[in-house]
Structure formats: structure tokens, C-alpha cells
Design an enzyme around this catalytic site. Structure first.
Site, PDB file in Angstrom:
ATOM      1  N   SER A  67       0.803  -1.226   0.000  1.00  0.00           N
ATOM      2  CA  SER A  67       0.000   0.000   0.000  1.00  0.00           C
ATOM      3  C   SER A  67       0.835   1.275   0.000  1.00  0.00           C
ATOM      4  CB  SER A  67      -0.929   0.007   1.223  1.00  0.00           C
ATOM      5  OG  SER A  67      -1.896  -1.014   1.138  1.00  0.00           O
ATOM      6  N   TRP A  70       1.155   3.623  -2.987  1.00  0.00           N
ATOM      7  CA  TRP A  70      -0.048   4.259  -3.509  1.00  0.00           C
ATOM      8  C   TRP A  70      -0.448   5.498  -2.718  1.00  0.00           C
ATOM      9  CZ3 TRP A  70      -1.429   2.584  -8.111  1.00  0.00           C
ATOM     10  CH2 TRP A  70      -1.074   1.276  -8.487  1.00  0.00           C
ATOM     11  N   GLN A  72      -0.963   8.981  -1.822  1.00  0.00           N
ATOM     12  CA  GLN A  72      -0.871  10.202  -2.619  1.00  0.00           C
ATOM     13  C   GLN A  72      -0.495  11.415  -1.782  1.00  0.00           C
ATOM     14  OE1 GLN A  72      -4.675  10.648  -4.511  1.00  0.00           O
ATOM     15  NE2 GLN A  72      -4.299   9.043  -6.030  1.00  0.00           N
ATOM     16  N   GLY A  74       0.744  12.370   1.846  1.00  0.00           N
ATOM     17  CA  GLY A  74       2.012  12.661   2.477  1.00  0.00           C
ATOM     18  C   GLY A  74       2.124  12.025   3.839  1.00  0.00           C
ATOM     19  N   GLU A 139      -4.200  19.080   5.633  1.00  0.00           N
ATOM     20  CA  GLU A 139      -5.258  18.150   5.232  1.00  0.00           C
ATOM     21  C   GLU A 139      -6.367  18.147   6.277  1.00  0.00           C
ATOM     22  OE1 GLU A 139      -3.362  14.409   4.624  1.00  0.00           O
ATOM     23  OE2 GLU A 139      -2.109  15.137   2.995  1.00  0.00           O
ATOM     24  N   HIS A 378     -10.833   2.175   2.312  1.00  0.00           N
ATOM     25  CA  HIS A 378      -9.541   2.848   2.202  1.00  0.00           C
ATOM     26  C   HIS A 378      -8.533   2.399   3.249  1.00  0.00           C
ATOM     27  CE1 HIS A 378      -6.765   5.916   0.959  1.00  0.00           C
ATOM     28  NE2 HIS A 378      -6.846   6.596   2.090  1.00  0.00           N
ATOM     29  N   LEU A 419       1.385   6.609   7.407  1.00  0.00           N
ATOM     30  CA  LEU A 419       2.802   6.421   7.097  1.00  0.00           C
ATOM     31  C   LEU A 419       3.654   6.702   8.326  1.00  0.00           C
ATOM     32  CD1 LEU A 419       3.030   8.098   3.561  1.00  0.00           C
ATOM     33  CD2 LEU A 419       3.051   5.655   4.072  1.00  0.00           C
TER      34      LEU A 419
END
Length: 578
Positions: A67, A70, A72, A74, A139, A378, A419
Site C-alpha cells: 500500500s 499508492w 498520494q 504525504g 489536510e 480505504h 505512514l
């Protein structure tokens, strides 16, 4: 541990206690086996290689197939001027809807900045501003610019590249690709008062003498195998995300927590009624730049649904899209991004090059056309329960990244914290694990009941979970899902292959997820119950834990105080990425 107040309503079904598989045809050894090759697994391998004699990194496909590549958006960390870990903590707790572990959140936000700096030292190249500093964006749910990104919308790919190159340069990290983890091997250790992990069986395709099923004897296993996205018909997750790590942990005796908290991304590109599996993600940053949602008649249906309209949090937008789809009988809604920037084509090519190329590859040009979108699975906020150092409740087993439930995400993951979680908790595992390695121990005979569900039931499973346990949930739908799962468990495979192994894992995790979702009679974060539309801290502040003994699962409720902060409501900007 207390039984849930309505625990009797959850189905009790017998699932395979272990996967049917040939006996191992080969054996090897490693001090530590790491299962998974995304940011969590690669970081753990790089950190452990100097601390133990031998590290074996196992990945189900090639190293880059998980994953991470992929992602997008950050990676979030308090790196910018005026930002602090305390502010990052507040945003994370608010997003988690009272279900976060506050200690875990503090670990994440305080250790996050140095973890990102180490990632940069390992060679990850992030976008910089005109002054040469990190270009940080904002975000959904973040009240500071704290999202570091690379290549505009290709952060995950850049991180994966840097970590893969670092692993390739270290000869003392052995890598086995195209290897599925079948089951954990257990040994009885009087020092821990029961079983501990002493190995893992793998099925390897095309690795020379290590072709077929074999056994790796080890002193510890680190799960970093990602999520469960393929439980659902449409997902942003890659095809390898079949919940394998969660399933092998559950079968071996570890606890799964918070499985009902599955985040559905609201704007995933709709590819047609027959499209299944991984779907293209349309980052919420596109709406942050001014795009908006419309129905077939051009109505901006988010107006009046939430004060932030199209920039509302993910769960709000996903539910609104689904409701509008049900009201109109349409299979998707539309995202209008044709007006972005004074020169729309130049803007798209600079800000969202990956999304632009992907959309065009599917026959849609966002510069001149509406983008068809619908919610899709997701991210799994729950997983294998761990402590602050990645330990599970099964000695010798550790977990990190999306496969784990560290407690940082609660009921709704804050954008771009995933992440960071993989980085921070892999570093913590590498710090404690070498000092906890126990002597080599042979596995005991595996008396768990073997079984295998036919790979051919996968589509029915995915369609059932999407329809009955997806964005909108209710007791009748979840009960019907449980009944269908009961039926699918009984469809035995007539051959042993990877499709059947993966499908058995999907059935196992789907069963646990549906049972927990049925028992949580409230709406909290990403868990929406139409029949219980309000959050209920009096009864449901806490966690559902799933355990298995020889194929029989039990679900129990562990109460814990809600971890909300007494803060005024603040506007939430658009989120993007993972």
C-alpha cells in the site's frame, strides 16, 4: 475483559483453525522474520539488521507491491514553524472520536518528527519550498501545515523507492518475494507460561529450491503486512491486501481490536458496475483546491449537509454520497474539477500529475470532464492489538503499520498519520525486540483443525460486505452478512492454492469485522449505524476485541474512558492521501 452487553447476538461460527497446506518441503532459520515490505516492514528490517544476526524479509509479491507506494498525500509530523507535537496530538484525538489510546498518540506525535528526518537521511526526497525548506501542506482535521509530500501526489512511491534502495544495499537482509505467510508456528515455553511464536510457514512461488511450502524457524515474527481492503468489492488497496497478517495472528491466538472502524474514502473513481478490486483514488486535496461534488442533475448536494460542505470530513462526505446514490438510484456521483486554476491543464499537471495520468488512462480527462466517484474501502484503523512497543499478546509476535491496532487512530484515522505510524512503531519494535529474543525452540505439533474455503466465493463475499457492512450499516444488514458468511465458510476448496488461502483469510477477517460492527450499537467515527445514529459513550466507550480458539471466535467488549478533548469545533480543511 467484560462480555459485550449484547454479545449473544453475534454469530458463533467455526472457521478454519489453520489453513490446509502441504507439509513443509524445506526449512530455514532467521532470528527475526518480517512479513511485509511497505514503510513499516522496510523500516523494521533496516533498523533490526544491526541488532540481530539474521533478518528475513518476506513479501507476498514484489517489494514495491504494498500500500505504501499508492499513498498520494504525504506524511504528517510537527516539522513546520509554529507547529508542535501537542497540536498534532489534539488533531489526532479529535479525529479519533474518543477511541484513541492517548499514550500511543503521544508516542506518535513526539517521535514522529525525528522519524521523518531519519527517512530523509535514508534518501527520501520531499518537495521543498522556494526557501529550500520542506513544503508542508494541510489536510482534513489538521489545523497546521504539517504534511510533507513528494512529487506533488506521489509521496508513497518516493518513500518506497528510498527504503527499497536502502534495503538492497544491505547484504545482511535476506528478502524472499512472492511468499505468502500461511500460518505461524508455535512452541511451548514455560518461561512465558504458554505458547510463543517460533516460526512461520510460507508458500513461495518461483524461488528456486525454496519453491512451494516451507518453514522458517525463528525467534520472533514482525507483522507488517498491511490491511484488509480486499474484503470489499471496491477499495483503494492493492490486490495483496487480503488481511493475511490479521488472520494468521488471530488463528495463532493473538487479539484483534477495533475491526469495525474501517475508513471509506469518499472520492474514489468509479470504473463501472463490474469493476472489482483496487480502484483509483481521487485525493481530497482536489476538493481542497476548489472541486465540488454534484449529482446527475448538477446539484451540489453537500450544501447544507455540513458547514464545510464539500470539505467536510471523510466519513460525513462518504455517507452523504451513499445516501444520494440511494435516493437517486445512481451508482455514483460526480466530482467537478474542470475549473481549477487559471489554466486548468497546467494546474493539473503541476499539482496532481499522478491522478491526472490515472484518470486519463481510464478515459476521463479531469481538465474538461466530470469525474465519476463513489466511496470505497480505504484504511483499517483496527488490527492486531499491540502495546506501545509493537508487542502483541502472543509472545514472540510483534505488529506494526496498518495490520496493527496501536491505538493511535481510534475510530477514524487522521489523514497522513498512517505512514508516520509505520515509521514510529517499527523504530520502537527494533529498539526492544533484540533484548526480548528467547532461545531457539522447536514447534509443537499443530492440533488446530485445518480447513480451506473455496476461492470461488470471493466475489460473493466482497459484494456482501460492501452491501451489508460498508459505509452504511444496520442490524438487519449485518445479521444478513453473518448468515451469508456462515454459508460461505462451508464451501470447502477442492484444491489447495493461493486463491483459496487468501479467500479463507478474507472470510475469517470479514466474520470478525461483521460481528464487531453488529455489536457496536452506536455511530462513532467511521462506524455508521443507521439504526443507532448517535454516539453513545455511556455504553460503548471502549473496544471490541476478537479472539479465536481452534477456529471458534469470541467477541468481547473492553470498556475504557473516551479520550476526547474539551475543545471548540474548528473548521477542518480538505484531506488527501492515505
Amino acid at each position: 475483559m467484560l462480555d459485550a452487553p449484547n454479545a449473544g447476538t453475534a454469530a458463533t461460527r467455526r472457521l478454519p483453525g489453520r489453513l490446509t497446506a502441504p507439509p513443509p518441503g524445506w526449512t530455514t532459520r532467521a532470528d527475526v522474520v518480517i512479513i511485509g515490505s511497505g514503510i513499516a516492514g522496510l523500516t523494521a528490517a533496516l533498523r533490526l539488521r544491526k541488532r540481530v544476526d539474521k533478518v528475513l524479509l518476506v513479501t507476498k509479491d514484489v517489494l514495491s507491491a504494498g500500500s505504501t507506494q499508492w499513498a498520494q498525500g504525504g506524511i504528517a509530523a510537527a516539522l513546520g514553524p509554529g507547529d508542535t507535537p501537542e497540536q498534532h496530538e489534539v488533531d489526532t484525538l479529535v479525529a479519533g472520536a474518543g477511541a484513541c489510546d492517548r499514550d500511543a498518540v503521544r508516542v506518535l506525535v513526539n517521535e514522529g518528527p525525528e522519524a521523518v528526518r531519519e527517512l530523509i537521511r535514508r534518501g527520501a526526497v520531499f518537495d521543498l519550498d522556494e526557501g529550500g525548506d520542506l513544503s508542508l501542506t494541510r489536510e482534513g482535521g489538521h489545523h497546521r501545515d504539517r504534511i510533507a509530500h513528494a512529487g506533488g501526489d506521489a509521496t508513497g512511491a518516493e518513500i518506497q523507492r528510498a527504503l527499497m534502495e536502502a534495503v538492497a544495499a544491505r547484504s545482511n537482509i535476506e528478502v524472499i518475494q512472492h511468499a505468502l505467510a500461511v500460518d505461524l508456528l508455535l512452541g511451548h515455553d514455560e518461561a512465558v507460561g504458554g505458547n510463543r511464536v517460533v516460526g512461520v510457514t510460507l508458500h513461495v512461488m518461483g524461488e528456486g529450491q525454496r519453491d512451494g511450502v516451507g518453514a522458517v524457524l525463528c525467534r520472533a515474527v514482525v507483522l507488517a503486512s498491511g490491511g484488509l481492503g480486499q474484503v470489499f468489492s471496491q477499495t483503494t488497496n492493492p490486490v495483496v491486501s487480503t488481511g493475511d497478517g490479521m488472520a494468521v495472528a488471530l488463528r495463532a491466538g493473538a487479539t484483534l481490536r477495533d475491526l469495525e472502524f474501517v475508513q471509506f474514502h469518499p472520492t474514489v473513481m468509479w470504473l463501472g458496475p463490474d469493476s472489482r478490486g483496487q480502484q483509483p483514488l481521487i485525493s481530497e486535496a482536489v476538493r481542497g483546491e476548489g472541486a465540488f461534488l454534484v449529482d446527475d442533475d448538477g446539484n451540489r448536494f453537500m450544501q447544507g449537509v455540513h458547514p464545510l460542505a464539500d470539505l467536510a470530513p471523510r466519513d460525513v462526505v462518504a455517507k452523504a454520497i451513499m445516501k444520494r446514490m440511494l435516493e437517486t438510484g445512481k451508482p455514483h456521483m460526480w466530482l467537478d474539477a474542470r475549473h481549477l486554476g487559471p489554466d486548468s491543464a497546467a494546474f493539473w499537471e503541476r499539482r496532481f500529475p499522478t491522478i491526472l495520468a490515472t484518470a486519463r488512462s481510464h478515459g476521463v480527462d479531469p481538465v474538461t470532464e466530470l469525474i465519476p466517484v463513489a466511496p470505497a474501502c480505504h484504511y483499517a484503523s483496527g488490527g492486531v492489538r499491540t502495546d506501545l512497543d509493537g508487542r502483541t499478546d502472543l509472545p514472540g509476535l510483534y505488529a506494526t503499520g496498518e495490520v496493527a491496532c496501536s491505538g493511535v487512530h481510534g475510530a477514524n484515522r487522521l489523514a497522513s498519520n498512517s505512514l508516520l505510524e509505520g515509521l514510529v512503531f517499527s523504530r520502537r519494535i527494533a529498539k526492544v525486540l533484540p533484548g526480548e529474543l528467547r532461545p531457539w525452540l522447536d514447534p509443537v505439533p499443530d492440533t488446530r483443525t485445518a480447513g480451506l474455503v473455496a476461492g470461488g466465493v470471493r466475489r460473493e463475499l466482497q459484494e456482501t460486505m460492501t452491501a451489508k457492512a460498508g459505509v452504511l450499516r444496520s442490524a438487519p444488514g449485518l445479521s444478513e452478512a453473518g448468515a451469508i458468511l456462515d454459508k460461505l465458510v462451508g464451501v470447502a476448496a477442492d484444491q489447495i492454492d493461493q486463491d483459496s488461502w487468501e479467500t479463507t483469510n478474507l472470510v475469517t477477517i470479514s466474520s470478525a469485522l461483521a460481528d464487531a460492527a453488529l455489536l457496536r450499537e452506536e455511530t462513532r467515527g467511521s462506524h455508521w449505524r443507521e439504526d443507532f445514529p448517535e454516539r453513545d459513550d455511556e455504553h460503548w466507550a471502549g473496544h471490541f476485541d476478537v479472539r479465536m480458539s481452534d477456529g471458534v471466535t469470541t467477541v468481547a467488549f473492553t470498556p475504557s474512558p473516551a479520550t476526547d478533548l474539551d475543545l471548540p469545533e474548528l473548521p477542518e480543511p480538505a484531506e488527501e492521501g492515505r
